[in-house]
Design an enzyme around this catalytic site. Structure first.
Site, PDB file in Angstrom:
ATOM      1  N   ARG A 188      35.453  46.784  50.020  1.00 30.28           N
ATOM      2  CA  ARG A 188      34.729  47.024  48.769  1.00 30.28           C
ATOM      3  C   ARG A 188      33.274  46.578  48.891  1.00 30.28           C
ATOM      4  O   ARG A 188      32.357  47.263  48.417  1.00 30.28           O
ATOM      5  CB  ARG A 188      35.423  46.295  47.614  1.00 30.28           C
ATOM      6  CG  ARG A 188      36.827  46.827  47.339  1.00 30.28           C
ATOM      7  CD  ARG A 188      37.472  46.177  46.120  1.00 30.28           C
ATOM      8  NE  ARG A 188      38.833  46.655  45.973  1.00 30.28           N
ATOM      9  CZ  ARG A 188      39.178  47.812  45.408  1.00 30.28           C
ATOM     10  NH1 ARG A 188      38.225  48.599  44.916  1.00 30.28           N
ATOM     11  NH2 ARG A 188      40.442  48.175  45.312  1.00 30.28           N
TER      12      ARG A 188
ATOM     13  N   LEU B 201      46.221  41.637  49.396  1.00 30.80           N
ATOM     14  CA  LEU B 201      45.563  42.861  48.949  1.00 30.80           C
ATOM     15  C   LEU B 201      45.105  42.587  47.523  1.00 30.80           C
ATOM     16  O   LEU B 201      45.895  42.071  46.712  1.00 30.80           O
ATOM     17  CB  LEU B 201      46.533  44.050  48.954  1.00 30.80           C
ATOM     18  CG  LEU B 201      46.807  44.742  50.280  1.00 30.80           C
ATOM     19  CD1 LEU B 201      47.898  45.799  50.101  1.00 30.80           C
ATOM     20  CD2 LEU B 201      45.544  45.391  50.839  1.00 30.80           C
ATOM     21  N   ASP B 202      43.857  42.908  47.197  1.00 30.91           N
ATOM     22  CA  ASP B 202      43.404  42.595  45.850  1.00 30.91           C
ATOM     23  C   ASP B 202      44.148  43.441  44.826  1.00 30.91           C
ATOM     24  O   ASP B 202      44.845  44.406  45.155  1.00 30.91           O
ATOM     25  CB  ASP B 202      41.881  42.734  45.734  1.00 30.91           C
ATOM     26  CG  ASP B 202      41.397  44.168  45.819  1.00 30.91           C
ATOM     27  OD1 ASP B 202      41.858  45.009  45.025  1.00 30.91           O
ATOM     28  OD2 ASP B 202      40.543  44.460  46.669  1.00 30.91           O
ATOM     29  N   MET B 203      44.014  43.076  43.583  1.00 34.19           N
ATOM     30  CA  MET B 203      44.795  43.670  42.499  1.00 34.19           C
ATOM     31  C   MET B 203      44.656  45.195  42.448  1.00 34.19           C
ATOM     32  O   MET B 203      45.614  45.902  42.130  1.00 34.19           O
ATOM     33  CB  MET B 203      44.368  43.054  41.170  1.00 34.19           C
ATOM     34  CG  MET B 203      45.125  43.566  39.962  1.00 34.19           C
ATOM     35  SD  MET B 203      44.658  42.660  38.473  1.00 34.19           S
ATOM     36  CE  MET B 203      45.620  43.518  37.235  1.00 34.19           C
ATOM     37  N   TYR B 204      43.482  45.702  42.770  1.00 37.54           N
ATOM     38  CA  TYR B 204      43.233  47.138  42.619  1.00 37.54           C
ATOM     39  C   TYR B 204      43.414  47.906  43.922  1.00 37.54           C
ATOM     40  O   TYR B 204      43.160  49.110  43.973  1.00 37.54           O
ATOM     41  CB  TYR B 204      41.831  47.362  42.043  1.00 37.54           C
ATOM     42  CG  TYR B 204      41.687  46.700  40.681  1.00 37.54           C
ATOM     43  CD1 TYR B 204      42.336  47.231  39.571  1.00 37.54           C
ATOM     44  CD2 TYR B 204      40.955  45.530  40.526  1.00 37.54           C
ATOM     45  CE1 TYR B 204      42.238  46.625  38.326  1.00 37.54           C
ATOM     46  CE2 TYR B 204      40.851  44.911  39.291  1.00 37.54           C
ATOM     47  CZ  TYR B 204      41.492  45.463  38.196  1.00 37.54           C
ATOM     48  OH  TYR B 204      41.408  44.849  36.962  1.00 37.54           O
TER      49      TYR B 204
END
Length: 233
Positions: free
Chosen positions: A191, A103-106
């Site tokens: 995204r 999962l990306d940082m954000y």
């Protein structure tokens, strides 16, 4: 804890799951002296599982957890930029656990972690075809045209993705909340889908992976997968 026989045989390092299924069809596997069939289960810790009369090694016990990853954490065990890592959140598990996928940082939400490399590779392999369900907060309203774009066969980094399932599930202040089910899990896929559709994504949370549900697990907390959940993955 009972597991499918092909999983037990593979975890013992004898052969792949697919070849283990062939052994079961050929009648080469016994459990406690009785011939086993494809679809049978056994407890690797207590049952006597043999192939052609040879007892297979009992696999080491592995750990499987679900973490509700908060925003601001990277899905690595260490980071050269000194950012917070998910490994910090699972130290009390007592073993070194690795994230299954990313999962990306954000982004936030459901992240599986384990010390079972065979399980992790199987979950991440494209052939696993595991659906991933997200809730996405979109600034303002979503038009039918924008929703239609989100459900199209979009090209992401030169790869044409399978159509996602996208539906409006509610409002949260000034945001429209979407439920999005994707199949491949390309890098930052949702995204990039939102960018193509002209939507402003403000929050992204993974709430399910296959039949595994995040449920009411609090942000930053983790829990063990249940035996029933392990049977389904």
């Amino acid at each position: 804890m009972k597991q499918r026989l092909q999983k037990i045989i593979s975890a013992a390092g004898v052969t792949s799951r697919r070849k283990a299924e062939g052994m079961l069809r050929e009648g080469r596997v016994t459990v406690n002296g009785l011939m086993a069939q494809l679809g049978d289960s056994a407890d690797p810790d207590t049952d006597d599982v043999r192939i052609d009369g040879e007892l297979i090694a009992r696999p080491a016990r592995c750990t499987y957890i679900i973490l509700n990853k908060p925003r601001g954490y990277v899905t690595t065990l260490s980071d050269e930029k000194n950012r917070h890592c998910v490994s910090e959140l699972v130290r009390d598990a007592g073993v070194r656990l690795y994230p299954v996928g990313r999962l990306d940082m954000y982004s936030e939400g459901l992240l599986i972690m384990t010390d079972d490399g065979e399980f992790a590779n199987r979950m991440m392999h494209p052939s696993s075809d595991t659906n991933k369900t997200y809730h996405a907060w979109i600034s303002g309203d979503c038009t039918e045209r924008e929703l239609s774009v989100m459900q199209s066969r979009l090209s992401i980094d030169g790869y044409v993705i399978r159509p996602a399932q996208v539906s409006v599930i509610g409002r949260d202040g000034d945001c429209t909340v979407l439920e999005i089910v994707i199949h491949e899990g390309r890098n930052r896929q949702i995204r990039k889908m939102c960018d193509i559709a002209g939507l402003k994504l403000t929050r992204l949370k993974r709430v399910a992976e296959g039949k595994l549900l995040l449920g009411d697990l609090k942000s930053g907390h983790w829990r063990y997968l249940t035996p029933e959940e392990l049977q389904d993955v």
